[in-house]
Each structure stands twice: as structure tokens, then as C-alpha cells.
Design a protein around this motif. Structure first.
Motif, PDB file in Angstrom:
ATOM      1  N   HIS A 249      -3.380   9.051  -1.371  1.00 34.36           N
ATOM      2  CA  HIS A 249      -3.509   7.609  -1.576  1.00 34.36           C
ATOM      3  C   HIS A 249      -2.489   7.033  -2.553  1.00 34.36           C
ATOM      4  O   HIS A 249      -1.741   6.123  -2.201  1.00 34.36           O
ATOM      5  CB  HIS A 249      -4.932   7.293  -2.020  1.00 34.36           C
ATOM      6  CG  HIS A 249      -5.276   5.853  -1.864  1.00 34.36           C
ATOM      7  ND1 HIS A 249      -5.721   5.320  -0.684  1.00 34.36           N
ATOM      8  CD2 HIS A 249      -5.198   4.824  -2.732  1.00 34.36           C
ATOM      9  CE1 HIS A 249      -5.906   4.026  -0.832  1.00 34.36           C
ATOM     10  NE2 HIS A 249      -5.587   3.701  -2.066  1.00 34.36           N
TER      11      HIS A 249
ATOM     12  N   ASP B 207     -11.103   3.478  -3.861  1.00 36.58           N
ATOM     13  CA  ASP B 207     -10.431   3.901  -2.628  1.00 36.58           C
ATOM     14  C   ASP B 207     -10.651   5.349  -2.210  1.00 36.58           C
ATOM     15  O   ASP B 207     -10.224   5.733  -1.120  1.00 36.58           O
ATOM     16  CB  ASP B 207      -8.914   3.658  -2.699  1.00 36.58           C
ATOM     17  CG  ASP B 207      -8.589   2.174  -2.683  1.00 36.58           C
ATOM     18  OD1 ASP B 207      -9.494   1.373  -2.405  1.00 36.58           O
ATOM     19  OD2 ASP B 207      -7.433   1.812  -2.942  1.00 36.58           O
TER      20      ASP B 207
ATOM     21  N   HIS C 299      -4.938   1.768  -9.936  1.00 39.79           N
ATOM     22  CA  HIS C 299      -3.656   2.185  -9.348  1.00 39.79           C
ATOM     23  C   HIS C 299      -2.873   0.941  -8.951  1.00 39.79           C
ATOM     24  O   HIS C 299      -3.381  -0.178  -9.028  1.00 39.79           O
ATOM     25  CB  HIS C 299      -3.840   3.158  -8.177  1.00 39.79           C
ATOM     26  CG  HIS C 299      -4.609   2.627  -7.011  1.00 39.79           C
ATOM     27  ND1 HIS C 299      -5.874   2.075  -7.112  1.00 39.79           N
ATOM     28  CD2 HIS C 299      -4.301   2.564  -5.684  1.00 39.79           C
ATOM     29  CE1 HIS C 299      -6.292   1.713  -5.919  1.00 39.79           C
ATOM     30  NE2 HIS C 299      -5.354   1.984  -5.031  1.00 39.79           N
TER      31      HIS C 299
ATOM     32  N   GLN D 225       0.814  -1.209   0.000  1.00 39.44           N
ATOM     33  CA  GLN D 225       0.000   0.000   0.000  1.00 39.44           C
ATOM     34  C   GLN D 225       0.849   1.262   0.000  1.00 39.44           C
ATOM     35  O   GLN D 225       0.438   2.308   0.510  1.00 39.44           O
ATOM     36  CB  GLN D 225      -0.942  -0.011   1.217  1.00 39.44           C
ATOM     37  CG  GLN D 225      -1.948  -1.155   1.212  1.00 39.44           C
ATOM     38  CD  GLN D 225      -3.013  -0.996   0.140  1.00 39.44           C
ATOM     39  OE1 GLN D 225      -3.399   0.119  -0.195  1.00 39.44           O
ATOM     40  NE2 GLN D 225      -3.470  -2.095  -0.415  1.00 39.44           N
TER      41      GLN D 225
ATOM     42  N   ASP E  21      -4.077  -4.747  -3.825  1.00 39.82           N
ATOM     43  CA  ASP E  21      -5.470  -5.217  -3.885  1.00 39.82           C
ATOM     44  C   ASP E  21      -6.144  -4.821  -5.200  1.00 39.82           C
ATOM     45  O   ASP E  21      -7.172  -5.386  -5.548  1.00 39.82           O
ATOM     46  CB  ASP E  21      -6.285  -4.740  -2.662  1.00 39.82           C
ATOM     47  CG  ASP E  21      -6.239  -3.243  -2.447  1.00 39.82           C
ATOM     48  OD1 ASP E  21      -5.260  -2.596  -2.847  1.00 39.82           O
ATOM     49  OD2 ASP E  21      -7.206  -2.705  -1.862  1.00 39.82           O
ATOM     50  N   HIS E  22      -5.580  -3.864  -5.934  1.00 39.67           N
ATOM     51  CA  HIS E  22      -6.178  -3.466  -7.214  1.00 39.67           C
ATOM     52  C   HIS E  22      -5.366  -3.935  -8.414  1.00 39.67           C
ATOM     53  O   HIS E  22      -5.746  -3.680  -9.556  1.00 39.67           O
ATOM     54  CB  HIS E  22      -6.372  -1.950  -7.255  1.00 39.67           C
ATOM     55  CG  HIS E  22      -7.421  -1.515  -6.276  1.00 39.67           C
ATOM     56  ND1 HIS E  22      -8.772  -1.570  -6.561  1.00 39.67           N
ATOM     57  CD2 HIS E  22      -7.326  -1.099  -4.987  1.00 39.67           C
ATOM     58  CE1 HIS E  22      -9.459  -1.188  -5.507  1.00 39.67           C
ATOM     59  NE2 HIS E  22      -8.609  -0.894  -4.528  1.00 39.67           N
TER      60      HIS E  22
ATOM     61  N   HIS F  61      -1.685  -0.365  -6.121  1.00 40.80           N
ATOM     62  CA  HIS F  61      -1.803  -1.113  -4.859  1.00 40.80           C
ATOM     63  C   HIS F  61      -2.160  -2.575  -5.117  1.00 40.80           C
ATOM     64  O   HIS F  61      -2.925  -2.895  -6.025  1.00 40.80           O
ATOM     65  CB  HIS F  61      -2.845  -0.469  -3.932  1.00 40.80           C
ATOM     66  CG  HIS F  61      -2.361   0.824  -3.352  1.00 40.80           C
ATOM     67  ND1 HIS F  61      -3.199   1.762  -2.828  1.00 40.80           N
ATOM     68  CD2 HIS F  61      -1.107   1.314  -3.230  1.00 40.80           C
ATOM     69  CE1 HIS F  61      -2.480   2.797  -2.386  1.00 40.80           C
ATOM     70  NE2 HIS F  61      -1.200   2.536  -2.626  1.00 40.80           N
TER      71      HIS F  61
HETATM   72 ZN   LIG Z   1      -5.349   1.825  -2.930  1.00 39.80          ZN
END
Ligand SMILES: [Zn+2]
Length: 525
Positions: free
Chosen positions: A426, A445, A340, A59, A344-345, A342
Motif C-alpha cells: 500500500h 487502509d 500515510h 494513490q 485521501d489521508h 495518499h
Molecule cells: Zn492509502
């Protein structure tokens, strides 16, 4: 001549056999010395508590940044070596200094107040977590396997696992210190190295666990500042790195060897977790929401389909791809839009590459993804590992449009330089997707619709993820006529634009109340 060579070969073979027997004996000697030095002979269970820092894996603000950091409010781990079980309970929040300094990155920053918590359990083949309501949430078998690795890389777990294995041994100088390195394979799969110092104490362990996009991810734990707790030597400084950056930095404050431990598998945890299902919600004009834990969008064009957000992992992407084929049987998935970097994405992106799709992402992410797509995936080979092919990219600077003259997706970069009061904390590569025909915004997010908090209930945690105001201001800047928002972290479809405005107002009031309410100021303790 021929005879001499044969004799030499025979001699070398005997020598090699003696050498390996000596090595095997030496490894056992090293382990026996460790058991003695670390007081592990009669250790069956141990519990310790710590202070320190937790970092949220994957992250970072930029793809090259370390994981964002949070102050531990508490940390307790109970390890049961006899029964192959553990519980790990911890809670964290952002330190007031990090909050004031506007720490950037994901992992629910900015976060203020009591913050977040996690209770993780392992017992043999079962892994479970405690949900917010206190109920056991079963976890997949793969996570139980990962937690067994995590138990085996604790200091005494490592000795136990090494004694069961037949470790290879070598000497190695690490940062000027001479170490004995014992290596073995756990459960026939996970390579584990332990570094033993001249005091016969475990100095460092390393292993590799599968991660959907980072592949065989290095987990490295250094153990130092050993102290005696009732005859057992426990490291009081534990620094754990995953994927190249720290995830935990602990200072052990209390420890008790051999407490009575009974980690019982709750009935709810014995049930296999429900397999992933993908629910479809049509939004009209060739647009569907695909709900699979988090949401993606499928957008049909004249000759192809584009997917917005390749989140999660291979299983999720395979589900999204299969569902998209049902919805639009005769067109290829040509694009996957990465909101983006991160984890999780981006965790499901590799499956789309294997499918032949082009990744649409912020320009600076192309070299990052090219680099991590080359990482080995031997522990848990995915489709792309089995059938490698180069990833194709379409890169976005300020904006990008996919259009066939009828259907369009407009991508915009979220930024904050015009709004000094509201920062895009973020990810600077963050893209939002606007569908002009449907007046729909897809975003990750910045706005995760929340259940409303009843009035007059003290707010323990202010979680400004999202920076809803930043999103709203960017929409104004871009003059986008948004009627519905599809938040990626939501599993309930689209919300009207007005709901964003309402929640911004609620959040402002909560923040003001939180600042006034001295009793809620746990973060400053
Ligand atoms: Zn994110």
C-alpha cells in the motif's frame, strides 16, 4: 523632443490597437479553421467508447510514484454540447500481470475479478454519480463546476468555449512542432490553454482545477491519432494527466456523432448534498472517534490534543477541529498524525497546519509535504493560503511515542520484509497508531471492515486492500495487545480484534473459491 516622444507614443498606441484587432481576428480564424478541419460545424452530441488504462489519482506507492494503474473493462462517454451535459461510465480491474507482479500503491490494489466502476454525470449546474444500488447520488456544486471544466476541455467543448471567449493567441514550438496556442478564462476562474497543430487539430489542452492539498492542479490532455467518424474527426488516442501523472490513457474504438442524447437530471440529484456532519463516539479515557465520512481519533493529553488522521479536505478538518474544541475546550490541537501520504489521508492536513499543529509523519514525507505545501492555492484558497505559515513536522522512522506519562500514542511503521508472502503493497510510509492504555489500534487502509458476503454467492471481485494478514502479522511482530481496532475507512466506530481474524479467514476462503471458479475469472479476458 517632447513632441517626438508623444508622436511615438501615439503611433505605438494605434499600432497596438491594430495588432490586438488582428490577433482577435486571427484567433477567430484559427477557430473557424478548426471547426472545418474537425468537422465540428454541426456537432451537437457525440458518444465514444474506448479501451485502455485508468490510474487512481493520489494513490502512488511512494509519494514520488505515478498513480497505480488498472485495466479498463469498459469506457463510454456521451457528450451533449448543446445542453452542457455528459455522462461518463467506466469500470476497471487490475490486469492479471499487474496483480501477479504485485503492483504497489493504494486505490484498492490488489484487485482481482470484475473490479470497480464509476458512472459520473453532469447537466448544467448539477453533478451526480450513480451509487452501487443504481440511485443518483448528488454531488456538490464545486464538483459540477469541475465537470463543466472537464466538458470544456474535450475537443469540441474546447472549440465551443473558445468561441464564446475572446482568446489570446501566440505561437509556440512544442517538442519541435509549431503550435498556435489560444488561451482564455472559463467562468471567470479557470485558465484554459489549447494547442493547435498545423493541421488545425487540437493537440493538447491544459487547465488547472482546485485539489485540497495539491492546490491548483494541472490537468493536461493530449489528443492524437485523429480519425474520421461520419465526417467528424475525433482523436482516437487520449492521454490525460493530473497532478503530473496519467489518470487515463484511452484508445477510442467506436464513436458516433450526433446520437440522440437525453441526460435528464434525476430528482435525487437536484437536492443539495447533505453538509458534512461530525459524529462523536467516546472510547473512554480521553479518546473519541470523530466520524465524518471516514474516521479520525481525538486523543486528549495533559496539555494538548492529538488528532489521528488529517483525511479529506479543509471542510472535513474544520469540522473535526470544531468538534474537538467542544470535547476539549481548553487545550490546543498540538499534533496531527498522518497515517500515510495518499491524498485521501493527507487532504485535510493543511488546515491543521493553519491551526498551528505539528504534523507527525514518516521521515521521508517531510520534504514531500514541504514541497507540496508551497504549491499555489489560488483557485480555492484555504486557511493556510490566506494566512501562510511554515508547517512543523515530527518525523517517524521505525517508531515514535507521544506521551505525558499517563496518555500515550505509539506509532509504528508497517513493513513486510520479514513476511515475503504478504507484502505491504500500500504505502511504505504507512504508520499505525496504538493506544496502550485503551488497547486500541487506529489504522488506515489495511483493514476496512466489510459486510459479510453470504455463503455460496459467487464472488465477482476480490479486493485485497488492506492486506489484513499483513496487518495481523505486524501486530504479532510488535507484540501489541490490541482489543479494538478503529479503521479510518469505516464510519461505524471500533470493531473487536477478533473481527479482523474472522475476516482474514473469510478472505482466504473467498480467494480459494475465486481461484477455483473459472466463471468468475473475468480479469483474464
Ligand atoms: Zn492509502
Amino acid at each position: 523632443m517632447r513632441k517626438t516622444i508623444l508622436w511615438a507614443c501615439a503611433f505605438l498606441a494605434v499600432f497596438a490597437a491594430v495588432e490586438s484587432r488582428v490577433n482577435a481576428k486571427d484567433a477567430r480564424d484559427v477557430l473557424a479553421d478548426m471547426v472545418h478541419a474537425m468537422g465540428a460545424a454541426n456537432l451537437k452530441t457525440i458518444q465514444y467508447s474506448a479501451t485502455g488504462t485508468y490510474f487512481w489519482l493520489g494513490q502512488g506507492y511512494r509519494s514520488s510514484d505515478p498513480w497505480p494503474k488498472f485495466t479498463l473493462r469498459n469506457y463510454t462517454r456521451t457528450l451533449d454540447y448543446e445542453n452542457g451535459a455528459y455522462e461518463e461510465k467506466f469500470a476497471w480491474t487490475e490486469s492479471p500481470a499487474d496483480f501477479a507482479n504485485q503492483q504497489r500503491g493504494g486505490g484498492l490494489t490488489p484487485l482481482k475479478g470484475e473490479g470497480m466502476g464509476q458512472d459520473n454525470f453532469l447537466s448544467g449546474d448539477y453533478a451526480w454519480n450513480l451509487g452501487p444500488n443504481g440511485n443518483a447520488v448528488p454531488q456538490p456544486a464545486a464538483l459540477a463546476a469541475e465537470r463543466r471544466v472537464r466538458l470544456a476541455i474535450t475537443p469540441y467543448g474546447w472549440i465551443q468555449a473558445a468561441m464564446k471567449a475572446n482568446p489570446m493567441m501566440k505561437s509556440q514550438t512544442v517538442s519541435g512542432r509549431k503550435m498556435t496556442v489560444l488561451s482564455f478564462t472559463l467562468e471567470g476562474k479557470y485558465k484554459v490553454n489549447g494547442y493547435i497543430d498545423s493541421q488545425n487539430l487540437l493537440d493538447k489542452v491544459e487547465t488547472w482545477i482546485p485539489q485540497p492539498i495539491l492546490g491548483d492542479m494541472l490537468v493536461e490532455i493530449t489528443y492524437s491519432d485523429y480519425k474520421d467518424f461520419s465526417g467528424v474527426k475525433l482523436p482516437t488516442r487520449i492521454v490525460q494527466k493530473e497532478g503530473g501523472f496519467p489518470v487515463l490513457d484511452l484508445t477510442v474504438t467506436t464513436a458516433s456523432p450526433n446520437p440522440a442524447v437525453a441526460i435528464k437530471v434525476p430528482d435525487a440529484a437536484k437536492v443539495a448534498p447533505a453538509p458534512l456532519s461530525v459524529a462523536t463516539q467516546p472510547l473512554g479515557d480521553g479518546v473519541w472517534i470523530l466520524r465524518a465520512g471516514t474516521q479520525s481519533l481525538a486523543v486528549e493529553f495533559k496539555d494538548y490534543v492529538a488528532i489521528i488522521d488529517g483525511a479529506g479536505n479543509e471542510a472535513r478538518s474544520l469540522g473535526v477541529i470544531a468538534e474537538t474544541r467542544k470535547l476539549v475546550p481548553n487545550k490546543p490541537i498540538r499534533y496531527v498524525i498522518n497515517t500515510h501520504h495518499h491524498l485521501d489521508h493527507s487532504g485535510g492536513l493543511r488546515t491543521f497546519v493553519a491551526e498551528g499543529a505539528t504534523i507527525v509523519t514518516a521521515a521521508e514525507n517531510k520534504p514531500y509535504f514541504e514541497k507540496i505545501f508551497r504549491l499555489p492555492h489560488n483557485l480555492d484558497p484555504d486557511e493556510l493560503a490566506r494566512n501562510p505559515r511554515p508547517a512543523r513536522f515530527a518525523t517517524v522512522n521505525e517508531m515514535y511515542v507521544l506521551s505525558d506519562g499517563n496518555q500515550s500514542i505509539e506509532l509504528y511503521r508497517l513493513h513486510d520484509d520479514k513476511y515475503p508472502d504478504h507484502w505491504n503493497s500500500h504505502a511504505p510510509d504507512m504508520l499505525i497508531a496504538y493506544l496502550p492504555r485503551q488497547k486500541i489500534l487506529a489504522e488506515a487502509d489495511f483493514y476496512n471492515p466489510a459486510a459479510p458476503v453470504p455463503a455460496n454467492v459467487p464472488v465477482a471481485t476480490i479486493n485485497l486492500i488492506g492486506n489484513k494478514e499483513d496487518l495481523a502479522q505486524n501486530l504479532q511482530r510488535l507484540k501489541l495487545d490490541v482489543q479494538r481496532i478503529v479503521p479510518m475507512h469505516y464510519n461505524n466506530g471500533a470493531v473487536p480484534y477478533e473481527q479482523l481474524q474472522t475476516e482474514i479467514q473469510i478472505e482466504r476462503e473467498q480467494l480459494a473459491q475465486f481461484e477455483k471458479d473459472a466463471n468468475s475469472r473475468i480479469a483474464g479476458r
